[in-house]
Design a protein around this motif. Structure first.
Motif, short mmCIF file in Angstrom:
data_model
loop_
_atom_site.label_atom_id
_atom_site.label_comp_id
_atom_site.label_asym_id
_atom_site.label_seq_id
_atom_site.Cartn_x
_atom_site.Cartn_y
_atom_site.Cartn_z
N PHE A 235 0.66 -1.37 0.11
CA PHE A 235 -0.02 -0.08 -0.24
C PHE A 235 0.78 1.33 0.06
CE2 PHE A 235 -3.37 -2.92 0.89
CZ PHE A 235 -4.34 -2.31 0.38
N ASN B 84 -5.36 2.22 2.61
CA ASN B 84 -4.08 2.98 2.39
C ASN B 84 -3.45 3.49 3.46
OD1 ASN B 84 -2.66 5.72 1.37
ND2 ASN B 84 -2.21 4.12 -0.06
N GLN C 265 -4.97 2.01 -6.37
CA GLN C 265 -5.71 1.33 -5.48
C GLN C 265 -7.22 1.72 -5.53
OE1 GLN C 265 -3.75 2.17 -1.79
NE2 GLN C 265 -1.70 1.82 -2.65
#
Length: 219
Positions: A62, A99, A70
Protein backbone atom coordinates in the motif's frame (compact mmCIF):
# COMPACT_ATOMS: atom_id res chain seq x y z
CA UNK A 1 -5.89 38.52 -16.25
CA UNK A 2 -9.09 37.10 -17.70
CA UNK A 3 -10.76 36.17 -14.42
CA UNK A 4 -14.51 36.54 -13.97
CA UNK A 5 -16.04 34.97 -10.88
CA UNK A 6 -19.50 36.37 -11.61
CA UNK A 7 -20.22 33.47 -13.95
CA UNK A 8 -19.66 30.86 -11.21
CA UNK A 9 -21.05 32.68 -8.16
CA UNK A 10 -24.45 30.93 -8.51
CA UNK A 11 -22.62 27.58 -8.52
CA UNK A 12 -20.57 28.18 -5.36
CA UNK A 13 -23.26 26.62 -3.08
CA UNK A 14 -23.13 23.54 -5.32
CA UNK A 15 -19.35 23.32 -4.85
CA UNK A 16 -19.71 23.85 -1.09
CA UNK A 17 -21.99 20.81 -0.87
CA UNK A 18 -18.93 18.76 -1.75
CA UNK A 19 -17.49 19.53 1.71
CA UNK A 20 -19.89 16.98 3.21
CA UNK A 21 -18.75 14.28 0.79
CA UNK A 22 -15.08 15.11 1.35
CA UNK A 23 -15.46 14.96 5.14
CA UNK A 24 -17.48 11.75 4.90
CA UNK A 25 -14.66 10.11 2.95
CA UNK A 26 -11.93 11.53 5.18
CA UNK A 27 -13.56 10.63 8.51
CA UNK A 28 -14.67 7.18 7.35
CA UNK A 29 -11.23 6.40 5.94
CA UNK A 30 -9.54 7.68 9.10
CA UNK A 31 -11.63 5.39 11.30
CA UNK A 32 -10.82 2.37 9.13
CA UNK A 33 -7.17 3.39 8.85
CA UNK A 34 -6.84 3.84 12.62
CA UNK A 35 -8.44 0.51 13.52
CA UNK A 36 -6.55 -1.48 10.87
CA UNK A 37 -3.39 0.50 11.63
CA UNK A 38 -3.45 -0.50 15.31
CA UNK A 39 -3.93 -4.16 14.37
CA UNK A 40 -1.06 -3.99 11.88
CA UNK A 41 1.19 -2.26 14.41
CA UNK A 42 0.48 -4.96 16.99
CA UNK A 43 1.28 -7.60 14.37
CA UNK A 44 4.58 -5.88 13.58
CA UNK A 45 5.75 -5.82 17.20
CA UNK A 46 4.31 -9.23 18.04
CA UNK A 47 6.13 -12.53 18.26
CA UNK A 48 4.15 -14.40 15.59
CA UNK A 49 6.35 -14.45 12.49
CA UNK A 50 3.53 -15.04 10.01
CA UNK A 51 1.63 -11.99 11.28
CA UNK A 52 4.78 -9.85 11.14
CA UNK A 53 5.35 -10.89 7.55
CA UNK A 54 1.73 -10.21 6.64
CA UNK A 55 1.82 -6.74 8.20
CA UNK A 56 5.13 -5.88 6.50
CA UNK A 57 3.92 -7.09 3.09
CA UNK A 58 0.62 -5.24 3.49
CA UNK A 59 2.43 -2.02 4.36
CA UNK A 60 4.91 -2.47 1.52
CA UNK A 61 2.16 -2.93 -1.08
CA UNK A 62 0.00 0.00 0.00
CA UNK A 63 2.95 2.34 0.45
CA UNK A 64 4.64 1.20 -2.75
CA UNK A 65 1.75 1.64 -5.20
CA UNK A 66 -0.15 4.81 -6.19
CA UNK A 67 -3.28 5.60 -4.19
CA UNK A 68 -5.22 6.33 -7.37
CA UNK A 69 -4.35 2.82 -8.63
CA UNK A 70 -5.68 1.26 -5.42
CA UNK A 71 -8.82 3.36 -5.72
CA UNK A 72 -9.46 2.32 -9.31
CA UNK A 73 -8.75 -1.36 -8.61
CA UNK A 74 -11.40 -1.42 -5.89
CA UNK A 75 -13.88 0.56 -7.99
CA UNK A 76 -13.42 -1.30 -11.29
CA UNK A 77 -11.72 -4.64 -10.59
CA UNK A 78 -13.71 -5.77 -7.54
CA UNK A 79 -17.08 -5.44 -9.34
CA UNK A 80 -15.59 -7.32 -12.29
CA UNK A 81 -14.35 -10.17 -10.09
CA UNK A 82 -17.26 -10.42 -7.66
CA UNK A 83 -20.08 -9.25 -9.95
CA UNK A 84 -21.14 -6.49 -7.54
CA UNK A 85 -21.42 -2.74 -7.88
CA UNK A 86 -19.79 -0.38 -5.36
CA UNK A 87 -20.78 3.27 -5.13
CA UNK A 88 -17.99 5.87 -5.39
CA UNK A 89 -18.10 7.12 -1.79
CA UNK A 90 -17.92 3.69 -0.08
CA UNK A 91 -15.19 2.76 -2.55
CA UNK A 92 -13.21 5.86 -1.62
CA UNK A 93 -13.64 5.22 2.12
CA UNK A 94 -12.38 1.64 1.77
CA UNK A 95 -9.47 2.54 -0.53
CA UNK A 96 -8.31 5.52 1.53
CA UNK A 97 -8.81 3.60 4.77
CA UNK A 98 -6.69 0.65 3.65
CA UNK A 99 -4.01 2.96 2.26
CA UNK A 100 -3.96 5.15 5.35
CA UNK A 101 -3.72 2.13 7.66
CA UNK A 102 -0.31 1.28 6.17
CA UNK A 103 1.06 4.68 7.18
CA UNK A 104 -0.77 4.83 10.51
CA UNK A 105 0.58 1.40 11.47
CA UNK A 106 4.13 2.70 11.14
CA UNK A 107 3.27 5.79 13.19
CA UNK A 108 1.69 3.69 15.95
CA UNK A 109 4.52 1.14 15.90
CA UNK A 110 7.05 3.93 16.38
CA UNK A 111 4.94 5.39 19.19
CA UNK A 112 4.69 2.06 20.99
CA UNK A 113 8.43 1.47 20.68
CA UNK A 114 9.04 4.95 22.12
CA UNK A 115 7.22 4.10 25.36
CA UNK A 116 9.65 3.33 28.17
CA UNK A 117 10.39 -0.39 28.12
CA UNK A 118 10.41 -0.38 31.90
CA UNK A 119 6.64 0.10 31.99
CA UNK A 120 6.09 -3.01 29.92
CA UNK A 121 8.49 -4.97 32.09
CA UNK A 122 6.76 -3.73 35.25
CA UNK A 123 3.34 -4.69 33.91
CA UNK A 124 4.57 -8.16 33.00
CA UNK A 125 6.15 -8.54 36.45
CA UNK A 126 2.79 -7.71 38.04
CA UNK A 127 1.11 -10.36 35.91
CA UNK A 128 -0.89 -7.97 33.73
CA UNK A 129 -2.11 -9.83 30.61
CA UNK A 130 -0.48 -8.69 27.36
CA UNK A 131 -3.76 -7.53 25.77
CA UNK A 132 -4.76 -5.53 28.86
CA UNK A 133 -1.26 -4.08 29.15
CA UNK A 134 -1.31 -2.84 25.55
CA UNK A 135 -4.88 -1.51 25.80
CA UNK A 136 -4.65 0.26 29.16
CA UNK A 137 -0.97 1.16 29.55
CA UNK A 138 1.14 1.18 26.38
CA UNK A 139 -1.19 2.31 23.58
CA UNK A 140 -2.73 5.29 25.50
CA UNK A 141 0.76 6.65 26.17
CA UNK A 142 1.84 6.02 22.60
CA UNK A 143 -1.19 7.88 21.25
CA UNK A 144 -0.27 11.00 23.21
CA UNK A 145 3.19 10.96 21.68
CA UNK A 146 2.05 10.38 18.10
CA UNK A 147 -1.04 12.64 18.08
CA UNK A 148 0.67 15.33 15.93
CA UNK A 149 1.63 12.69 13.36
CA UNK A 150 -1.89 11.24 13.35
CA UNK A 151 -3.40 14.69 12.85
CA UNK A 152 -0.96 15.33 10.01
CA UNK A 153 -2.08 12.07 8.40
CA UNK A 154 -5.72 13.13 8.80
CA UNK A 155 -5.05 16.51 7.16
CA UNK A 156 -3.09 14.87 4.34
CA UNK A 157 -5.94 12.41 3.81
CA UNK A 158 -8.41 15.29 3.58
CA UNK A 159 -6.38 16.87 0.75
CA UNK A 160 -5.59 13.61 -1.04
CA UNK A 161 -9.29 12.75 -1.12
CA UNK A 162 -9.50 15.04 -4.15
CA UNK A 163 -8.36 12.13 -6.34
CA UNK A 164 -11.81 10.54 -5.93
CA UNK A 165 -12.81 12.73 -8.85
CA UNK A 166 -11.46 9.93 -11.10
CA UNK A 167 -14.36 7.70 -10.00
CA UNK A 168 -16.90 10.55 -10.19
CA UNK A 169 -17.52 10.94 -6.45
CA UNK A 170 -19.17 14.33 -6.01
CA UNK A 171 -16.61 15.84 -3.67
CA UNK A 172 -15.34 19.42 -3.78
CA UNK A 173 -12.97 18.85 -6.69
CA UNK A 174 -15.45 16.93 -8.83
CA UNK A 175 -18.12 19.59 -8.35
CA UNK A 176 -15.64 22.32 -9.28
CA UNK A 177 -14.80 20.39 -12.45
CA UNK A 178 -18.51 20.03 -13.30
CA UNK A 179 -19.05 23.76 -12.81
CA UNK A 180 -16.07 24.45 -15.05
CA UNK A 181 -17.53 22.27 -17.78
CA UNK A 182 -20.93 23.95 -17.52
CA UNK A 183 -19.59 27.52 -17.57
CA UNK A 184 -16.55 26.90 -19.82
CA UNK A 185 -14.45 28.57 -17.13
CA UNK A 186 -12.29 26.12 -15.21
CA UNK A 187 -9.81 28.35 -13.39
CA UNK A 188 -12.36 30.18 -11.25
CA UNK A 189 -14.12 27.10 -9.80
CA UNK A 190 -10.76 25.41 -9.26
CA UNK A 191 -9.53 28.46 -7.33
CA UNK A 192 -12.70 28.31 -5.22
CA UNK A 193 -12.07 24.60 -4.58
CA UNK A 194 -8.47 25.36 -3.61
CA UNK A 195 -9.64 28.04 -1.16
CA UNK A 196 -12.10 25.60 0.41
CA UNK A 197 -9.40 22.96 0.88
CA UNK A 198 -7.06 25.57 2.32
CA UNK A 199 -9.64 26.78 4.86
CA UNK A 200 -10.46 23.18 5.81
CA UNK A 201 -6.76 22.51 6.36
CA UNK A 202 -6.44 25.58 8.60
CA UNK A 203 -9.48 24.52 10.64
CA UNK A 204 -8.25 20.93 11.02
CA UNK A 205 -4.78 22.15 11.98
CA UNK A 206 -6.28 24.42 14.64
CA UNK A 207 -8.46 21.61 16.02
CA UNK A 208 -5.46 19.30 16.08
CA UNK A 209 -3.44 21.78 18.12
CA UNK A 210 -6.34 22.24 20.55
CA UNK A 211 -6.69 18.49 21.03
CA UNK A 212 -2.94 18.10 21.51
CA UNK A 213 -2.90 20.94 24.05
CA UNK A 214 -5.82 19.38 25.92
CA UNK A 215 -4.11 16.01 26.10
CA UNK A 216 -0.92 17.59 27.42
CA UNK A 217 -2.88 19.32 30.19
CA UNK A 218 -4.42 15.97 31.18
CA UNK A 219 -0.98 14.49 31.91
Amino acid sequence: MNLDFTAIIPSIPYILKGIGVTLQITIGATIIGFIVGILLALCKIGKITALRWFADIYTSIFRGTPLVLQLMIIYYAVPQLLDIQIDPVPTAIIAFGLNSSAYISEIIRAGINAVDKGQQEAAMALGVPYRKMMKDIIIPQALKNILPSLMNEFITLNKESAVVTVISALDIMRRAYIVGGATYRYLEPLLVAGLIYYIMTLVLTFLGKRIEKGMRKSD
